[in-house]
Design a protein around this motif. Structure first.
Motif, PDB file in Angstrom:
ATOM      1  N   THR A 130       2.336   3.994   4.665  1.00 13.02           N
ATOM      2  CA  THR A 130       1.823   3.258   5.808  1.00 13.02           C
ATOM      3  C   THR A 130       2.860   2.235   6.267  1.00 13.02           C
ATOM      4  O   THR A 130       4.014   2.281   5.836  1.00 13.02           O
ATOM      5  N   LYS A 131       2.452   1.291   7.103  1.00 12.92           N
ATOM      6  CA  LYS A 131       3.384   0.303   7.647  1.00 12.92           C
ATOM      7  C   LYS A 131       3.784  -0.728   6.594  1.00 12.92           C
ATOM      8  O   LYS A 131       2.958  -1.149   5.774  1.00 12.92           O
ATOM      9  N   LEU A 132       5.033  -1.171   6.668  1.00 11.05           N
ATOM     10  CA  LEU A 132       5.576  -2.130   5.707  1.00 11.05           C
ATOM     11  C   LEU A 132       4.755  -3.420   5.648  1.00 11.05           C
ATOM     12  O   LEU A 132       4.558  -3.981   4.569  1.00 11.05           O
ATOM     13  N   THR A 161       8.322  -2.577  -2.567  1.00  9.85           N
ATOM     14  CA  THR A 161       8.375  -1.602  -1.472  1.00  9.85           C
ATOM     15  C   THR A 161       9.733  -1.639  -0.776  1.00  9.85           C
ATOM     16  O   THR A 161      10.339  -0.590  -0.513  1.00  9.85           O
ATOM     17  N   VAL A 162      10.228  -2.836  -0.486  1.00 11.55           N
ATOM     18  CA  VAL A 162      11.527  -2.979   0.182  1.00 11.55           C
ATOM     19  C   VAL A 162      12.648  -2.462  -0.711  1.00 11.55           C
ATOM     20  O   VAL A 162      13.574  -1.786  -0.242  1.00 11.55           O
ATOM     21  N   SER A 163      12.565  -2.759  -1.996  1.00 11.32           N
ATOM     22  CA  SER A 163      13.590  -2.302  -2.925  1.00 11.32           C
ATOM     23  C   SER A 163      13.629  -0.781  -2.985  1.00 11.32           C
ATOM     24  O   SER A 163      14.708  -0.164  -2.976  1.00 11.32           O
ATOM     25  N   ARG A 164      12.445  -0.161  -3.011  1.00 14.90           N
ATOM     26  CA  ARG A 164      12.384   1.301  -3.054  1.00 14.90           C
ATOM     27  C   ARG A 164      12.953   1.907  -1.776  1.00 14.90           C
ATOM     28  O   ARG A 164      13.697   2.892  -1.831  1.00 14.90           O
ATOM     29  N   TYR A 165      12.635   1.330  -0.644  1.00  9.42           N
ATOM     30  CA  TYR A 165      13.077   1.894   0.636  1.00  9.42           C
ATOM     31  C   TYR A 165      14.586   1.737   0.839  1.00  9.42           C
ATOM     32  O   TYR A 165      15.268   2.673   1.274  1.00  9.42           O
ATOM     33  N   THR A 166      15.109   0.561   0.543  1.00 14.18           N
ATOM     34  CA  THR A 166      16.527   0.279   0.802  1.00 14.18           C
ATOM     35  C   THR A 166      17.445   0.730  -0.326  1.00 14.18           C
ATOM     36  O   THR A 166      18.656   0.896  -0.115  1.00 14.18           O
TER      37      THR A 166
END
Length: 366
Positions: A130-132, A161-166
């Protein structure tokens, strides 16, 4: 290392208001005992030969922080007037400092970025795509206590979440509420900012009062920020930085938020705010509990000392291009374009300078 240089980066380290870190850090630095003077003493020594000592000098805080470092800066909408309102991540920024700790890069992730949010048992969240912005909300839920969501807990899930995405390790971060941001700017006496395009407020009237919300949206006179250099008060700076219904949408808003942070940092450095103990205390008192700092076991002063060699003029603002995502004709959120994803790859590989040289359009100039 001078306090001015230390402040230059501390002002870029902490919260959506990096400037907050500068204030808190400077207070901590001021509380440390002064180093002995190396100049001549007016009191003769008791003995012409100093006594031998085996004591080693105490290393400064953060001496073991070598980089690269990544700090997550978050601005949240808490709607404190509404009981049980879950905090939403309205601004998500990352400060990347490469190995060598002599420069820094600030970039934003769209709040509506479609991401995989991992499961978070502490909030009984099973995980989902879903959305960040929702990572903060879902993570803030305290089982059995809907009336008191936890911003610190929400940050924990957002960080994961940010760590996983980036693909970046997040070393520390901070969250500041909109109310805290408003107070910070006013306590600093406002901020001078170059408004790069005409922006009409969706939320505020010219006198600062809220516009009326009806069934079809907001109605009534609008505050307008005309292009040019403007002096903004707390509510104006916050209002301007929140507007996303403009040419360029949320990507323009991200740019404006970054520009505002840099303007605040420069103001603190240029006016010597942090060298005035009384002004420091005023700012800290104004913020109250509106700032949440998360350092992974490290103190804010550790990062301030480690990053003290980064001058404010070596902060590069970066904008990552993106586009909307639809499903069945309905808007789902945002995604980064290939160039934005390639920037993250270059960042992880330590090739950010070469990448920005090859793609200068990613740099925010104003």
């Amino acid at each position: 290392m001078t306090r001015r240089r230390l402040l230059g980066l501390a002002a870029l380290v902490a919260a959506l208001l990096v400037a907050t870190a500068a204030v808190v850090t400077t207070r901590l630095v001021a509380d440390r005992p002064a180093a002995p003077s190396a100049g001549p003493s007016t009191t003769p020594p008791a003995s012409p030969t100093p006594a031998p000592t085996t004591a080693s000098p105490t290393p400064p805080p953060g001496a073991d922080l070598k980089g690269p470092l990544n700090l997550l800066l978050v601005g949240v909408d808490t709607r404190v007037s509404i009981p049980g309102w879950e905090p939403h991540a309205d601004a998500v920024l990352l400060l990347h400092v490469p190995a060598g700790l002599d420069r820094a890069y600030l970039f934003s992730l769209p709040r509506d970025l479609v991401v995989d949010i991992p499961a978070y048992p502490k909030a009984r969240y099973p995980g989902g795509r879903t959305k960040l912005t929702h990572a903060m909300s879902y993570g803030s839920r305290v089982p059995g206590d809907k009336a008191n969501p936890s911003t610190a807990q929400g940050y924990e899930l957002l960080r994961a979440t940010v760590s996983r995405y980036t693909g970046l390790r997040i070393d520390a971060g901070a969250v500041i509420t909109f109310g805290g941001f408003d107070k910070l700017v006013d306590t600093l006496g406002g901020v001078d900012l170059y408004v790069d395009q005409r922006v009409a407020s969706r939320h505020r009237r010219p006198d600062g009062t809220m516009r009326t919300l009806s069934g079809g949206g907001y109605i009534g006179p609008q505050m307008v920020y005309e292009k040019g250099t403007r002096h903004l008060t707390g509510w104006q700076a916050l209002d301007y930085a929140r507007q996303r219904y403009t040419a360029g949408g949320d990507y323009t808003r991200q740019r404006h938020q970054q520009q505002l942070l840099r303007a605040l940092a420069r103001k603190i450095v240029d006016e010597g705010t942090a060298r005035d103990p009384q002004r420091v205390e005023q700012v800290v008192a104004a913020l109250g509990r509106t700032l949440v700092y998360a350092g992974g076991g490290r103190q804010l002063i550790d990062f301030a000392y480690a990053l003290g060699g980064v001058p404010a003029d070596r902060l590069t603002l970066v904008v990552l291009p993106g586009a909307g995502v639809s499903s069945g004709g309905a808007y789902r959120g945002e995604q980064l374009k290939p160039l934005g994803r390639d920037f993250l790859t270059a960042l992880r590989g330590g090739r950010v300078d070469a990448f920005l040289t090859a793609h200068p359009s990613l740099r925010v100039k104003n």
